[in-house]
Design an enzyme around this catalytic site. Structure first.
Site, PDB file in Angstrom:
ATOM      1  N   ASN A  72       0.745  -1.282  -0.068  1.00  0.00           N
ATOM      2  CA  ASN A  72       0.001   0.168   0.186  1.00  0.00           C
ATOM      3  C   ASN A  72       0.867   1.201  -0.027  1.00  0.00           C
ATOM      4  O   ASN A  72       0.403   2.147  -0.477  1.00  0.00           O
ATOM      5  CB  ASN A  72      -0.792  -0.029   1.233  1.00  0.00           C
ATOM      6  CG  ASN A  72      -1.851  -1.165   1.169  1.00  0.00           C
ATOM      7  OD1 ASN A  72      -2.135  -1.807   0.047  1.00  0.00           O
ATOM      8  ND2 ASN A  72      -2.621  -1.469   2.460  1.00  0.00           N
ATOM      9  N   ASN A 173      -0.111  -1.571  -7.053  1.00  0.00           N
ATOM     10  CA  ASN A 173      -0.178  -2.496  -5.895  1.00  0.00           C
ATOM     11  C   ASN A 173      -1.748  -2.516  -5.523  1.00  0.00           C
ATOM     12  O   ASN A 173      -2.384  -1.440  -5.224  1.00  0.00           O
ATOM     13  CB  ASN A 173       0.693  -2.377  -4.416  1.00  0.00           C
ATOM     14  CG  ASN A 173       0.183  -3.156  -3.546  1.00  0.00           C
ATOM     15  OD1 ASN A 173       0.647  -4.306  -3.355  1.00  0.00           O
ATOM     16  ND2 ASN A 173      -0.482  -2.568  -2.441  1.00  0.00           N
ATOM     17  N   GLU A 174      -2.442  -3.629  -5.735  1.00  0.00           N
ATOM     18  CA  GLU A 174      -3.782  -3.718  -4.817  1.00  0.00           C
ATOM     19  C   GLU A 174      -4.827  -2.508  -5.299  1.00  0.00           C
ATOM     20  O   GLU A 174      -5.421  -2.050  -4.518  1.00  0.00           O
ATOM     21  CB  GLU A 174      -3.905  -3.991  -3.835  1.00  0.00           C
ATOM     22  CG  GLU A 174      -3.188  -5.243  -3.130  1.00  0.00           C
ATOM     23  CD  GLU A 174      -3.507  -5.733  -1.589  1.00  0.00           C
ATOM     24  OE1 GLU A 174      -3.803  -4.880  -0.908  1.00  0.00           O
ATOM     25  OE2 GLU A 174      -2.950  -6.973  -1.486  1.00  0.00           O
ATOM     26  N   GLU A 293       1.936 -11.773  -2.865  1.00  0.00           N
ATOM     27  CA  GLU A 293       1.648 -11.494  -1.278  1.00  0.00           C
ATOM     28  C   GLU A 293       0.878 -12.758  -0.800  1.00  0.00           C
ATOM     29  O   GLU A 293      -0.216 -12.841  -1.310  1.00  0.00           O
ATOM     30  CB  GLU A 293       0.977 -10.266  -1.135  1.00  0.00           C
ATOM     31  CG  GLU A 293       1.672  -9.137  -1.169  1.00  0.00           C
ATOM     32  CD  GLU A 293       1.244  -7.782  -0.582  1.00  0.00           C
ATOM     33  OE1 GLU A 293       0.315  -7.725   0.421  1.00  0.00           O
ATOM     34  OE2 GLU A 293       1.196  -6.566  -1.363  1.00  0.00           O
TER      35      GLU A 293
HETATM   36  O1  AHR Z   1       1.771  -6.890   3.360  1.00  0.00           O
HETATM   37  C1  AHR Z   1       0.943  -5.964   3.944  1.00  0.00           C
HETATM   38  C2  AHR Z   1      -0.073  -5.360   2.970  1.00  0.00           C
HETATM   39  O2  AHR Z   1      -0.961  -6.095   2.702  1.00  0.00           O
HETATM   40  C3  AHR Z   1       0.324  -4.707   1.748  1.00  0.00           C
HETATM   41  O3  AHR Z   1       0.682  -3.232   1.842  1.00  0.00           O
HETATM   42  C4  AHR Z   1      -0.904  -4.602   1.097  1.00  0.00           C
HETATM   43  O4  AHR Z   1      -0.592  -4.875  -0.583  1.00  0.00           O
HETATM   44  C5  AHR Z   1      -1.717  -5.637   1.407  1.00  0.00           C
HETATM   45  O5  AHR Z   1      -3.022  -5.512   1.531  1.00  0.00           O
END
Ligand code: AHR
Length: 481
Positions: A72, A173-174, A293
């Site tokens: 994040n 990311n996400e 992840e």
């Molecule tokens: O790995 C911790 C967090 O989890 C990361 O920042 C994010 O990509 C996910 O939600």
């Protein structure tokens, strides 16, 4: 006693296992960087502030890649804040984790740390507040030859004449998550990912790119997101990401121990969407899965965390892993190996302090958590060729699945093709007889994992193994063809 059989032959293969399956993740989050891998002034820190005690726990993993700087965090990060003379670097608010970011560690320090640890960097670019131009400029800063451009000269001034030659990049990311800084709709993300990929590959055509998939299988846009992104980006990306964290919030042990079944289902769903788009496009090209992840993550959410906002480091999400987590991580690793035909990259999230196998005390010692051991075993012995198994094992019913197997296993023919490693987790509360058949060879090693680490068991006939109740095991066999 329960009874199980695994039939395996060195000639029946799933896939070569990509070494990138053994990768991890360091984010500017909590104490992963500050007082984790980087703590200037610590008695074990080198001249750059890198904790050598931490590096000595990382090295045995022989990790292929480490993903950085988020997570994040990356969606609000300006990479230029983290380069140049340290006294001139700006102190910023990190909106992702509501912490202070001093920027005393940036891309140059990370690449230096990777060189020292023998790891390759996998870098995420900011597609939240960032632009395609900034993403392409970061590729140029890292990979353009010395003296070619202003940005590559800047890298030289900042200490590295040698290009970092970073081959693996994540397009944000996400970006589907409402929590993400400047989250996007599927088409908004697909467009910015496409344009960023285009510019980044113009700068360096040798790089490979990971597009964001959904941040979990539970997201409302799961499926639509993957289809939209892959339709738009198929020709410019190499991977689609997949993220998942596993929990035991209801204290439901049988369901928790079956999390690898969930992982398998998620992988199959994403792989089938990917195949659908490949067919739709009538494409010869392949896109693989980057499970960048994954881990167990829930202990901290059971307690109230009231670490002061706007501090550095803000010590969040320091999971204290137990033996059940060791079993779950062992099982998840068997699933990743068994799906190595589609999953080519996977990153245990994360590596140090934050949801991590390695922990440090600021100003003090470092040590490993229970999940370090199965990860170490897989990193050491899980390289080579994943083999197909015909498994007969008892099953149980739980919230995850009606028939969840009590046995999680994978078989790997080592790169020298002389040894075969078998990973076997018995999730039952009773011992399980395991008969390994289908190949000629003798057992040369039987390691089982305890909270304190691996311990050796006596060698026995491969048809007469007894797996202890709730145990994670690794066997080695010499192979006679
Ligand atoms: O790995 C911790 C967090 O989890 C990361 O920042 C994010 O990509 C996910 O939600």
């Amino acid at each position: 006693m329960l009874k199980s059989t695994i039939k395996v032959s060195p000639n029946k293969i799933i896939s070569e296992i990509d070494d990138r399956l053994y990768s991890s993740f360091i984010e500017h989050m909590g104490r992963a960087v500050y007082t984790g891998i980087f703590e200037p002034g610590h008695e074990k820190a080198d001249e750059n502030g890198f904790r050598e005690d931490v590096i000595s726990l990382v090295r045995p993993l022989n990790l292929d890649y480490v993903r950085y700087p988020g997570g994040n965090f990356v969606s609000g990060y300006n990479w230029r804040d983290g380069i140049g003379p340290k006294e001139k670097r700006p102190v910023r608010m990190d909106l992702a984790w509501q912490a202070i970011e001093p920027n005393t560690f940036g891309i140059d320090e990370f690449c230096m740390w990777c060189r020292k640890a023998g790891i390759k960097p996998m870098i995420a670019v900011n597609l939240g507040t960032g632009t395609p131009k900034e993403a392409a400029e970061l590729v140029e800063y890292c990979n353009a030859p010395a003296g070619q451009t202003a940005l590559s000269s800047l890298r030289c001034e900042n200490g590295s004449k040698e290009p970092y030659d970073i081959k693996l990049w994540c397009l944000g990311n996400e970006m589907d998550g409402p929590w993400q800084i400047c989250a996007k709709t599927p088409i908004e993300y697909a467009r910015i990912a496409h344009e960023s990929a285009k510019l980044m590959k113009l700068v360096d055509p040798s790089i490979q790119l990971v597009a964001c998939g959904s941040s979990s299988a539970q997201m409302p846009t799961f499926g639509t997101w993957e289809r939209t992104v892959l339709r738009e980006c198929w020709d410019v990306v190499d991977f689609i990401s997949i993220h998942s964290y596993y929990q035991n919030l209801d204290n439901d042990r049988p369901a928790f121990l079956a999390q690898n079944e969930k992982m398998e289902e998620f992988i199959h769903k994403v792989a089938s969407i990917k195949d659908e788009i490949k067919k739709e496009k009538n494409s010869q090209k392949e896109v693989y899965l980057s499970f960048d992840e994954w881990n167990v993550w829930y202990h901290c959410s059971k307690e109230k965390q009231d670490h002061a906002l706007w501090t550095c480091p803000r010590p969040i999400e320091e999971e204290a892993y137990d033996f059940d987590d060791l079993l779950v991580v062992s099982s998840l690793l068997t699933t990743l190996i068994n799906n190595s035909d589609t999953v080519k990259i996977s990153c245990l999230a994360q590596l140090v302090n934050v949801i991590a196998p390695i922990t440090t005390v600021p100003g003090g010692q470092s040590y490993v958590r229970t999940i370090y051991w199965p990860f170490l075993m897989a990193c050491k012995y899980g390289r080579g060729t994943a083999l197909k198994q015909e498994i007969q094992a008892p099953a149980y019913s739980c919230k995850v699945k009606d028939e969840a197997s009590y046995l999680a296993s994978s078989c790997v023919l080592a790169k020298d093709r002389k040894s075969m490693y078998v990973f076997a987790v018995n999730k039952a509360q009773e011992d399980m007889a395991l008969s390994l058949i289908g190949f000629e060879g003798h057992m040369t090693m039987w390691t089982s994992l305890s909270e304190a680490g691996p311990k050796e068991n006596p060698i026995c006939q491969k048809e007469q193994i007894v797996l202890k109740a709730l145990s994670s095991n690794v066997f080695c066999f010499d192979i006679n063809y």
